[in-house]
Write an enzyme that holds these catalytic residues in place. Structure first.
Site, mmCIF file in Angstrom:
data_model
loop_
_atom_site.group_PDB
_atom_site.id
_atom_site.type_symbol
_atom_site.label_atom_id
_atom_site.label_comp_id
_atom_site.label_asym_id
_atom_site.label_seq_id
_atom_site.Cartn_x
_atom_site.Cartn_y
_atom_site.Cartn_z
ATOM 1 N N LYS A 284 -4.918 0.537 2.701
ATOM 2 C CA LYS A 284 -5.342 -0.803 2.267
ATOM 3 C C LYS A 284 -5.215 -0.985 0.747
ATOM 4 O O LYS A 284 -5.922 -1.775 0.147
ATOM 5 C CB LYS A 284 -6.779 -1.121 2.713
ATOM 6 C CG LYS A 284 -7.008 -0.988 4.203
ATOM 7 C CD LYS A 284 -5.931 -1.671 5.034
ATOM 8 C CE LYS A 284 -5.886 -3.171 4.820
ATOM 9 N NZ LYS A 284 -4.763 -3.821 5.564
ATOM 10 N N ARG B 17 2.334 -1.343 2.230
ATOM 11 C CA ARG B 17 3.380 -2.093 2.938
ATOM 12 C C ARG B 17 4.075 -3.064 1.987
ATOM 13 O O ARG B 17 5.307 -3.177 1.997
ATOM 14 C CB ARG B 17 2.774 -2.824 4.139
ATOM 15 C CG ARG B 17 3.738 -3.786 4.869
ATOM 16 C CD ARG B 17 5.048 -3.175 5.257
ATOM 17 N NE ARG B 17 4.910 -2.060 6.187
ATOM 18 C CZ ARG B 17 5.938 -1.343 6.645
ATOM 19 N NH1 ARG B 17 7.170 -1.624 6.245
ATOM 20 N NH2 ARG B 17 5.735 -0.344 7.484
#
Length: 319
Positions: A76, A80
């Site tokens: 988190k 990505r």
């Protein structure tokens, strides 16, 4: 005449028997000869699987290579987004999925040949990159990565530790919602007996100095580039420029590759005239947290953040 014909037939049989079948491409999952899990392979040639254009394989000159760069975390933190932005560069070949080679025993036990087989085919001038955010907080991973390649370049993207905790909770919460399963409020995880629950795993993942110490036992800090995840969200181009320099890539990514999507509330990518944004699961709103509890969270991370700043020799704009 008969004996002459028989001799010719016998010679043909012997010739066929001596020929060995040549596979059109090596099996991707096969380990390199003599390679044990965690052992470095001796040359770049040994670390590749060549394609020859048959059976759907890419043409000559392409190969599956062990990664020269790994995005090791943090969960988190924006891994990505970082991978997608880095993929804009023509000299980067990125693994599509999180491989979990070094932290999952069922994968690691299959050896480097299996790991290489999970990589994309790439040309000789391309850099192969994979990302698995769980690597950063897994104690056994740094030594295993070092055993594979002590000269590898590592990317670590971090966000404000408190915000990262909230994002961590939000992801798990929505996973349960999609499965129509109940899930406790964040207060139930953060508070135990009136105090901050330091046993909550999401808190532990945000103790960056603890996990980085483990990596620095095997890699010098110059081998680890820390990406400011909060700045990457607000203004991605300068952060990606730093990554290009660290990876010794030619400057190919431009400011024009990014545009702010007002509907989504974050930057999206523009590549060769095509626009693409991160999955809808990215950038979700965090749960509302009592300001007093949020203040406790910021207070809890104050000293760990100071230790991290001292460790890396720079500061971040965190609470």
């Amino acid at each position: 005449m008969v004996s002459s014909t028989a001799a010719l037939l016998l010679g043909a049989v012997l010739l066929v028997a001596q020929l060995q079948p040549v596979p059109s491409r090596p099996a991707a999952a096969a380990a390199a000869p003599g390679a044990e899990p965690g052992q470095p392979e001796l040359s770049r040639r040994a670390a590749t699987v060549q394609g020859d254009g048959r059976d759907g394989a890419p043409p000559n000159g392409s190969a599956q290579q062990l990664p020269q760069t790994i995005i090791i975390g943090v969960r988190k933190g924006g891994t990505r987004a970082l991978l997608e932005m880095l993929s804009l560069h023509p000299d980067v070949a990125a693994a599509e999925n999180e491989v979990h080679f070094f932290d999952w025993e069922e994968h690691y036990s299959q050896g480097l040949g299996w790991y290489r087989g999970q990589m994309p085919f790439s040309s000789p001038q391309q850099l192969t990159v994979e990302k698995t955010p769980a690597y950063f907080t897994s104690p056994k991973v740094p030594e295993r990565v070092h055993s594979m390649n002590p000269g590898i370049r590592l990317l670590l993207i971090l966000r404000d530790p408190s915000e990262r905790v909230l994002s961590d909770y939000t992801q798990v919460f929505y996973n349960h919602v999609q499965k129509r399963k109940p899930y406790p409020s964040i207060e139930e995880f953060l508070v135990r007996d009136g105090r901050l629950n330091v046993g909550y795993k999401a808190l532990n993942r945000s103790l960056y100095h603890v996990h980085l110490h483990n990596w620095l036992r095997f890699f010098p800090l110059r081998r680890i580039h820390i990406v400011d995840g909060d700045r990457l969200i607000r203004d991605p181009f300068p952060e990606i420029q730093k990554v290009e320099r660290f990876l010794k890539l030619s400057p190919q990514i431009n400011a024009s590759n990014f545009y702010f999507n007002k509907t989504k509330g974050f930057y999206c990518l523009r590549d060769s005239g095509r626009d693409r944004c991160l999955h809808e699961s990215k950038g979700r709103a965090h749960p509302r947290v009592d300001p007093r509890l949020l203040s406790k969270l910021h207070e809890y991370f104050h000293e760990p953040n100071k230790k991290f700043f001292e460790l890396v020799g720079r500061t971040f704009d965190w609470h």
